[in-house]
Design a protein around this motif. Structure first.
Motif, PDB file in Angstrom:
ATOM      1  N   ASN A 120      14.384 -23.338 -40.424  1.00 25.23           N
ATOM      2  CA  ASN A 120      15.196 -22.260 -41.013  1.00 25.23           C
ATOM      3  C   ASN A 120      16.450 -21.948 -40.190  1.00 25.23           C
ATOM      4  O   ASN A 120      16.962 -20.846 -40.237  1.00 25.23           O
ATOM      5  N   ILE A 121      16.941 -22.939 -39.436  1.00 24.65           N
ATOM      6  CA  ILE A 121      18.099 -22.721 -38.568  1.00 24.65           C
ATOM      7  C   ILE A 121      19.027 -23.940 -38.635  1.00 24.65           C
ATOM      8  O   ILE A 121      18.563 -25.074 -38.542  1.00 24.65           O
ATOM      9  N   GLU A 122      20.335 -23.697 -38.796  1.00 26.56           N
ATOM     10  CA  GLU A 122      21.323 -24.757 -38.599  1.00 26.56           C
ATOM     11  C   GLU A 122      21.894 -24.601 -37.198  1.00 26.56           C
ATOM     12  O   GLU A 122      22.013 -23.491 -36.676  1.00 26.56           O
ATOM     13  N   GLN A 123      22.254 -25.738 -36.585  1.00 28.42           N
ATOM     14  CA  GLN A 123      22.732 -25.715 -35.207  1.00 28.42           C
ATOM     15  C   GLN A 123      23.999 -26.532 -35.036  1.00 28.42           C
ATOM     16  O   GLN A 123      24.276 -27.452 -35.805  1.00 28.42           O
ATOM     17  N   MET A 124      24.740 -26.172 -33.990  1.00 28.47           N
ATOM     18  CA  MET A 124      25.905 -26.934 -33.572  1.00 28.47           C
ATOM     19  C   MET A 124      25.794 -27.167 -32.067  1.00 28.47           C
ATOM     20  O   MET A 124      25.582 -26.240 -31.298  1.00 28.47           O
ATOM     21  N   TYR A 125      25.907 -28.426 -31.661  1.00 28.67           N
ATOM     22  CA  TYR A 125      25.985 -28.791 -30.247  1.00 28.67           C
ATOM     23  C   TYR A 125      27.450 -29.088 -29.919  1.00 28.67           C
ATOM     24  O   TYR A 125      28.129 -29.773 -30.682  1.00 28.67           O
ATOM     25  N   TYR A 126      27.923 -28.603 -28.770  1.00 29.47           N
ATOM     26  CA  TYR A 126      29.246 -28.997 -28.287  1.00 29.47           C
ATOM     27  C   TYR A 126      29.071 -29.551 -26.885  1.00 29.47           C
ATOM     28  O   TYR A 126      28.588 -28.846 -25.981  1.00 29.47           O
ATOM     29  N   VAL A 148      23.792 -30.127 -36.699  1.00 30.27           N
ATOM     30  CA  VAL A 148      22.391 -30.435 -36.988  1.00 30.27           C
ATOM     31  C   VAL A 148      21.928 -29.523 -38.131  1.00 30.27           C
ATOM     32  O   VAL A 148      21.748 -28.323 -37.924  1.00 30.27           O
ATOM     33  N   PRO A 149      21.759 -30.047 -39.333  1.00 31.33           N
ATOM     34  CA  PRO A 149      21.348 -29.207 -40.452  1.00 31.33           C
ATOM     35  C   PRO A 149      19.888 -28.779 -40.354  1.00 31.33           C
ATOM     36  O   PRO A 149      19.120 -29.301 -39.539  1.00 31.33           O
ATOM     37  N   VAL A 150      19.517 -27.840 -41.186  1.00 35.00           N
ATOM     38  CA  VAL A 150      18.136 -27.361 -41.264  1.00 35.00           C
ATOM     39  C   VAL A 150      17.186 -28.527 -41.531  1.00 35.00           C
ATOM     40  O   VAL A 150      17.494 -29.452 -42.284  1.00 35.00           O
ATOM     41  N   SER A 166      23.095 -21.433 -32.785  1.00 35.30           N
ATOM     42  CA  SER A 166      22.071 -21.448 -33.836  1.00 35.30           C
ATOM     43  C   SER A 166      22.314 -20.306 -34.813  1.00 35.30           C
ATOM     44  O   SER A 166      22.625 -19.179 -34.405  1.00 35.30           O
ATOM     45  N   CYS A 167      22.160 -20.605 -36.110  1.00 34.59           N
ATOM     46  CA  CYS A 167      22.323 -19.608 -37.165  1.00 34.59           C
ATOM     47  C   CYS A 167      21.152 -19.688 -38.137  1.00 34.59           C
ATOM     48  O   CYS A 167      20.732 -20.786 -38.517  1.00 34.59           O
ATOM     49  N   PRO A 168      20.602 -18.537 -38.561  1.00 40.31           N
ATOM     50  CA  PRO A 168      19.503 -18.567 -39.531  1.00 40.31           C
ATOM     51  C   PRO A 168      19.978 -19.044 -40.898  1.00 40.31           C
ATOM     52  O   PRO A 168      21.066 -18.708 -41.344  1.00 40.31           O
ATOM     53  N   LEU A 169      19.151 -19.866 -41.528  1.00 44.26           N
ATOM     54  CA  LEU A 169      19.484 -20.392 -42.853  1.00 44.26           C
ATOM     55  C   LEU A 169      18.184 -20.595 -43.636  1.00 44.26           C
ATOM     56  O   LEU A 169      17.828 -21.717 -43.985  1.00 44.26           O
ATOM     57  N   LEU A 215      29.247 -27.006 -42.628  1.00 42.40           N
ATOM     58  CA  LEU A 215      28.570 -25.768 -42.224  1.00 42.40           C
ATOM     59  C   LEU A 215      28.109 -24.968 -43.434  1.00 42.40           C
ATOM     60  O   LEU A 215      28.821 -24.862 -44.436  1.00 42.40           O
ATOM     61  N   ARG A 216      26.931 -24.375 -43.318  1.00 43.71           N
ATOM     62  CA  ARG A 216      26.391 -23.538 -44.390  1.00 43.71           C
ATOM     63  C   ARG A 216      26.504 -22.050 -44.047  1.00 43.71           C
ATOM     64  O   ARG A 216      26.992 -21.256 -44.836  1.00 43.71           O
TER      65      ARG A 216
END
Length: 236
Positions: free
Chosen positions: A63-69, A94-96, A116-119, A164-165
């Protein structure tokens, strides 16, 4: 109010088998100290360090989408069933639900940010990797250059980083030496800056807070602010 926290002032812990994690910002409903529990829409904004010749665990988030930098070093990242090369300057989406794993095959540390963002309502998406060096810079009115790495799915094509969602965007900025931006304000959107290099200040409500390499700045929605570069070289 804008909050500034440097990763060097945080107490790290070990997670995902062998990653050293420095927590910078967490969700406002978490049990963390108030200065850390700032995020309203995001879950977390943290810095990871992966020792040379080590790897994280193989995992996914339902239930989380993520971005790595990637801030430093190079290695590989397993996204689903595909292995990708990663190095300093790469943004990785990194999608859910997508299983992923980071590998540091070098002798030096690999350091990266993870947002990290909830989705919870969306269960699919496409992974995406992009290096800012592959993009053409956009020159702004505030003596700055910008490289839009990732953008929302409904704003642009996948080839242009539209994946991004929940997040609104991931952008690299460079403010020229001895310059100050115009007054900036993002209505309805919370922002986090991370200073990759340079030294300066963020100004808001008559306050001038110093920032430097390693500083993370939380900016609440609708907050007017400006950024100043106090060095002769660019602040990134």
């Amino acid at each position: 109010m804008i909050v500034v926290r440097n990763w060097r002032d945080q107490i790290p812990y070990i997670g995902h088998i062998s990653a050293i994690i420095w927590p910078l910002f967490r969700g406002s409903e978490s049990d963390n100290p108030p200065e850390m529990a700032q995020l309203q829409a995001m879950n977390s904004f943290v810095k990871h360090g992966l020792q040379g010749r080590q790897n994280s665990d193989h995992h996914h988030h339902d239930n989380i989408e993520q971005m790595y930098y990637i801030l430093k070093g190079n290695g590989k990242m397993l996204l689903g069933e595909e292995m990708y090369d990663i190095r300093e300057g790469y943004a990785v989406y990194v999608p859910v639900n997508l299983p992923h794993q980071a590998f540091n095959y070098g002798d030096d540390w690999m350091e990266h940010l993870i947002v990290s963002c909830p989705l919870p309502e969306i269960k699919e998406g496409l992974p995406f990797i992009r290096n800012w060096r592959d993009l053409r810079a956009t020159v702004g009115a505030s003596h700055s250059e910008s490289w839009p790495l990732l953008r929302r799915l409904d704003e642009t094509t996948t080839e242009e980083g539209g994946v991004l969602r929940r997040m609104h965007g991931v952008t690299r900025h460079a403010l020229q030496g001895k310059q100050t931006t115009v007054v900036l304000q993002a209505d309805g959107v919370e922002q986090v800056y991370f200073v990759i290099s340079g030294r300066g200040a963020v100004s808001f409500s008559g306050i001038h807070e110093p920032v430097m390499e390693g500083s993370a700045l939380y900016v609440p929605p609708g907050t007017p602010y400006s950024l100043t570069n106090k060095d002769n070289t660019s602040m990134v």
